[in-house]
Write an enzyme that holds these catalytic residues in place. Structure first.
Site, mmCIF file in Angstrom:
data_model
loop_
_atom_site.group_PDB
_atom_site.id
_atom_site.type_symbol
_atom_site.label_atom_id
_atom_site.label_comp_id
_atom_site.label_asym_id
_atom_site.label_seq_id
_atom_site.Cartn_x
_atom_site.Cartn_y
_atom_site.Cartn_z
ATOM 1 C CB SER A 680 -0.968 0.008 1.183
ATOM 2 O OG SER A 680 -0.241 0.152 2.373
ATOM 3 C CE LYS A 723 -2.967 1.701 5.211
ATOM 4 N NZ LYS A 723 -2.940 1.104 3.868
#
Lengths: 785, 120
Positions: A680, A723
């Site tokens: 990611s 996140k």
């Protein structure tokens, strides 16, 4: 008649410690000179007669008439001899009783004038009865004292025509005191003598019994086990006599009764009865006895058909879930759906849920409140570090110390066959050469198979299909795939600060206060203080540190009151340094200055999300790509992909080839000690490299996450909520996300969503444009907000 | 206590005959031949006039008394094993000797009693 009044003068021998009875022999040793003289005089006589009288007091050496009893016995000396030391030894034969009329001294010896005591000749029923009683007692006494002489004595005793002879015989045999012996001798009638003897014998029998008991106790001290065995046998006999049962019989009877009453499936009943028969045949000392007993107890304890009544009321369940847990909408909704299914179709198979989330996010307590909402019993076990499948499925009974597995144990503990069973830490199952418990779990957690769950110890199939299984894990990655496949995963992501504040206000503060014994009038935490505890003293996705922090504040307050102070404690933000010590975490602020080659990424960790910076540097006169920062293989590959992508689009990006042809590049991701992996960070790497080569910095208020492909596509990633929360914590307000992750924003609290700016992207170009303003100008494309 | 224990054991060693009255029994041998028997009885030191022999049916009884006159005046016993005083000994004669004739005489300290069948 004249004979009765006969008066004679005979030498007198005083003796100590004993009495001579008529008709009996008595050996004597004579040492006293006066006694020796009396014996000599007796021996000189034609009939060798001597009168023998017992001294009242043993200590008197030179007895006079007053020192002697008044009744003695005329005796004939049968044999005599002298020992070398001058002591005379002789045997005398008692003839008849005499009364001592007068005692005088004659040539160094005592001489007595005696009168014959009339012979007793009373009789009648009473004498007869007493005689028989005495004989009985005597036989008892002899049997106790000298068992080997019983026959001989019986012959002796029965061979007498005169009861007195029997009394005298017994008197000489029994260990009577001198006074008692003398009393026997003096008894004037048979009745008196028999009465006395009866008394003595009764006493004697008691003493002998006691003596025998003591002796036998001492003897059997060694053979204690043997004795115990005998006692048990006797007890059993007594209990049988009384119609009672021995403890082990009672035990097997109890098991039998329970078996008869228990509601068991036929197959189980048959097995139980078979084992019970085996048990009844075994002695309790046999090692198998306890094995079978514990097995039977398990079989009887298990809830083969017993289940807790479910009263499914959706409204009530919803309330229970809402009361116990804040938010978690998705999970609650899923559970309520399942309850709805169970209400409509009680035969429906229970699903197997798996809660995945960081520690402290309430997985276990959620399980408890689900059990409460459904009205089921709750039991949990941790599978962490479990590495032996026998732990789950039990050992076969052939092994010593075999036990049922944890699943069956848990069911037994619950007492119903439809509990909610929580298997914690399913991601931490051991799986190595020592065993593979995950494979055993496959059977347990498969609704198709667990209808007939087979525990090795139980050796019968048990229906687990009514059990509501919930597993928990911190991480999907280590859950064995086939296992994961059987479960329905519900993710409990970390909490935002607002959620934490709310949870603390609603649950944690009241709980800690009641644990510390504080009332709401005594203890208040200001909202600002709570916020600071969350921000500066904890760094976690869950709530454990926060709860500990609140706990410490409450404890300080409790101490304050315990010391006798009364003013309420109000914790303000400024008091925290004093109460909790210096702040432990600093908000990871966005970097103030972003030099070219740095980009802000977002990472997902088990404890929540984190902001991470990717730094890239040029290495003149070097070649290739160097990667550092404890990067995993996938991350390294995504770094290479980013590198290749940038180079392959260098013209488009306006990168001067000649300038950088001869330079290598180094990518580093701090903090270097923490392992990082996953794809990611692709967009971040690409942004950092683009920034490096174009020498334009990235926007410092912007964080980004997303996987890239070589052709420049941006792929979706996981952990969006964590996140985003991490970025927000760090003060970043602009986030670049893959377009496909747009749907995940639903998970975010509204206030977070409204505060943040999201940029959704499909291609790397869009990322670069959003991250680096200069490049956006170059593209002359306005990125879609 | 010790004294008593000892006495008890002596009692058990002694014979039942010791319970009888104060008489002793001399030892006898019985000889047999066709038509009669001879009873030899150890009765040394018994004066013939102190012995009586009687026969009642088939029961022969020898009784009497052994006196113990001192050998000389001034001596006293140092030990005594010979039984003194009244003695009595009865024995049953073999069948066919009822009402037999008996004669007795002393020889060498032994009393010899002859029992002869009545000659037909």
């Amino acid at each position: 008649m004249s004979e009765q009044d006969e008066i004679r003068t005979v030498p007198l021998l005083p003796i100590k410690n004993t009495v001579l009875f008529p008709h009996l022999l008595l050996p004597l040793s004579i040492g006293r000179p006066s006694s020796a003289a009396a014996v000599a005089q007796a021996m000189a006589g034609e009939e060798k007669q001597i009168v023998i009288v017992t001294q009242r007091d043993v200590s008197v050496d030179d007895p006079r008439q007053k020192d002697l009893f008044t009744v003695g016995t005329i005796a004939v000396i049968k044999k005599m001899g002298r020992r070398p030391d001058g002591v005379i030894e002789m045997v005398v034969h008692g003839i008849e009783r005499v009364t001592i009329v007068k005692v005088e001294e004659k040539s160094g010896a005592l001489q007595a004038t005696v009168r014959k005591v009339p012979a007793a000749n009373d009789g009648g029923a009473e004498v007869e009865a007493l005689l028989r009683a005495v004989l009985d007692l005597a036989q008892q006494a002899i049997a106790l004292a000298q068992p080997q002489a019983t026959a001989e004595m019986a012959r002796l005793m029965l061979g007498h025509d005169d009861p007195l002879k029997l009394v005298y015989l017994l008197g000489s045999v029994l260990n009577l005191e001198v006074e008692k012996e003398q009393a026997l001798l003096e008894a004037s009638t048979r009745l008196d003598a028999l009465r006395l003897m009866h008394t003595y014998l009764s006493h004697e029998v008691q003493v002998l019994e006691l003596r025998n008991k003591i002796a036998s106790e001492a003897e059997t001290e060694i053979g204690k086990e043997q004795r115990e065995y005998l006692l048990r046998q006797q007890m059993r006999a007594i209990q049988q006599e009384l119609g009672e049962q021995s403890p082990d019989q009672a035990e097997s009877q109890l098991l039998q009764d329970r078996l008869a009453q228990a509601d068991l499936p036929d197959e189980v009943r048959k097995e139980g009865e078979r084992e019970l028969k085996r048990l009844q045949k075994l002695p309790p000392a046999a090692p198998d006895y306890h094995v079978i007993r514990s097995y039977l107890e398990l079989v009887l304890d298990l809830p083969w058909r017993k289940r807790s009544e479910e009263t499914i009321e959706i409204a009530r369940a919803r309330k229970v879930l809402d009361d116990d847990h804040y938010d978690l909408k998705e999970v609650k909704e899923r559970i309520l759906e399942q309850l709805g299914v169970l209400k409509m179709n009680p035969q429906a198979k229970a699903p197997i849920l798996c809660f995945v989330g960081p520690p402290g996010t309430g997985k276990t307590s959620l399980g408890q409140s689900i059990a409460r909402a459904m009205g089921r019993k709750f039991e949990r076990m941790s599978l962490g570090g479990l590495h032996d499948e026998a732990e789950l499925r039990g050992h076969r009974r052939t092994y010593i110390g075999a036990m049922p597995g944890r699943i069956i144990e848990a069911i037994r503990k619950c007492g119903v066959n439809n509990p909610l069973l929580m298997l914690d830490e399913v991601d931490k199952l051991g799986q190595d050469f020592r065993g593979d418990p995950a494979s055993a779990l496959l059977e347990i957690l498969d609704p198709e198979q667990n209808k007939n769950f087979h525990d090795n110890y139980l050796d019968l199939s048990f229906d687990l299909s009514k059990v509501f299984f919930i597993t928990t894990a911190n991480n999907f990655d280590t859950i064995p795939r086939p296992l994961l496949d059987r479960m329905e995963v519900l993710t409990l992501s970390g909490y935002s600060e607002e959620e934490k504040t709310e949870i603390a206000r609603r649950y944690l503060i009241p709980r800690q206060m009641s644990e510390s014994g504080l009332t709401s009038a005594q203890f208040v935490i200001a909202p600002e203080a709570l916020r600071r505890v969350i921000e500066r003293y904890t760094r976690e996705a869950g709530l454990r540190q926060l709860e500990r922090g609140i706990g410490r504040l409450a404890h300080k307050a409790a101490l304050h009151f315990a010391e006798g102070k009364t003013e309420p404690v109000a914790v303000g933000a400024d008091d925290l340094a004093e109460m909790l010590g210096p702040e432990r975490f600093f908000l990871e602020q966005a970097r103030n200055e972003m030099s070219p080659g740095v980009a802000t990424g977002l990472a997902w960790t088990e404890t929540g999300g984190d902001v991470l910076y990717v730094e890239a540097a040029l290495l003149p006169e070097s070649r290739g790509l160097t990667l550092t920062g404890h990067l995993g293989e996938v991350m390294q590959e995504s770094a290479r992909a980013a590198h290749s992508y940038i180079w392959s689009h260098c013209d488009e990006l306006g990168i001067s080839r000649s300038q950088f042809r001869k330079a290598g590049v180094h990518i580093h991701v701090p903090a270097g000690a923490i392992p990082k992996d996953g794809p990611s960070a692709g967009v971040t790497m690409a942004s950092a490299l683009a920034s490096l080569y174009t020498e334009h910095p990235t926007r410092r208020d912007t964080a980004m996450t997303g996987e890239i492909t070589l052709t420049g596509l941006v792929l979706p990633i996981g952990g969006v909520k964590e996140k985003v929360l991490a970025a927000r914590r760090a003060g970043l307000r602009r986030i670049i996300l893959p377009k496909e992750n747009q749907k995940d924003l639903r998970e975010l609290p509204d206030e977070v969503r409204s505060e943040m700016e999201f940029v959704f992207v499909e291609r790397v170009k869009d990322v670069l444009a959003a991250a680096i303003p200069e490049i956006a100008k170059q593209f002359q494309v306005v990125p879609a907000a | 206590m010790r004294d008593k224990v000892q006495r008890t054991s002596i009692f058990f060693l002694s014979r039942a005959s010791d319970f009888r009255e104060n008489v002793w029994a001399p030892e006898v041998d019985v000889y047999r031949r066709a038509g009669g028997c001879l009873v030899k009885c150890a009765l040394a030191g018994v004066r013939p006039e102190d012995v009586a022999v009687s026969l009642e049916g088939s029961k022969l009884t020898i009784c009497g008394i052994r006196r113990d006159p001192m050998v000389e005046e001034g001596w006293e016993h140092d030990s005594m094993e010979i039984p003194y005083g009244r003695f009595e000994r009865s024995l049953t004669l073999p069948d066919g000797l009822q009402g037999a004739r008996i004669t007795a005489h002393y020889r060498d300290g032994m009393l010899l009693v002859r029992v002869r069948e009545e000659s037909r």
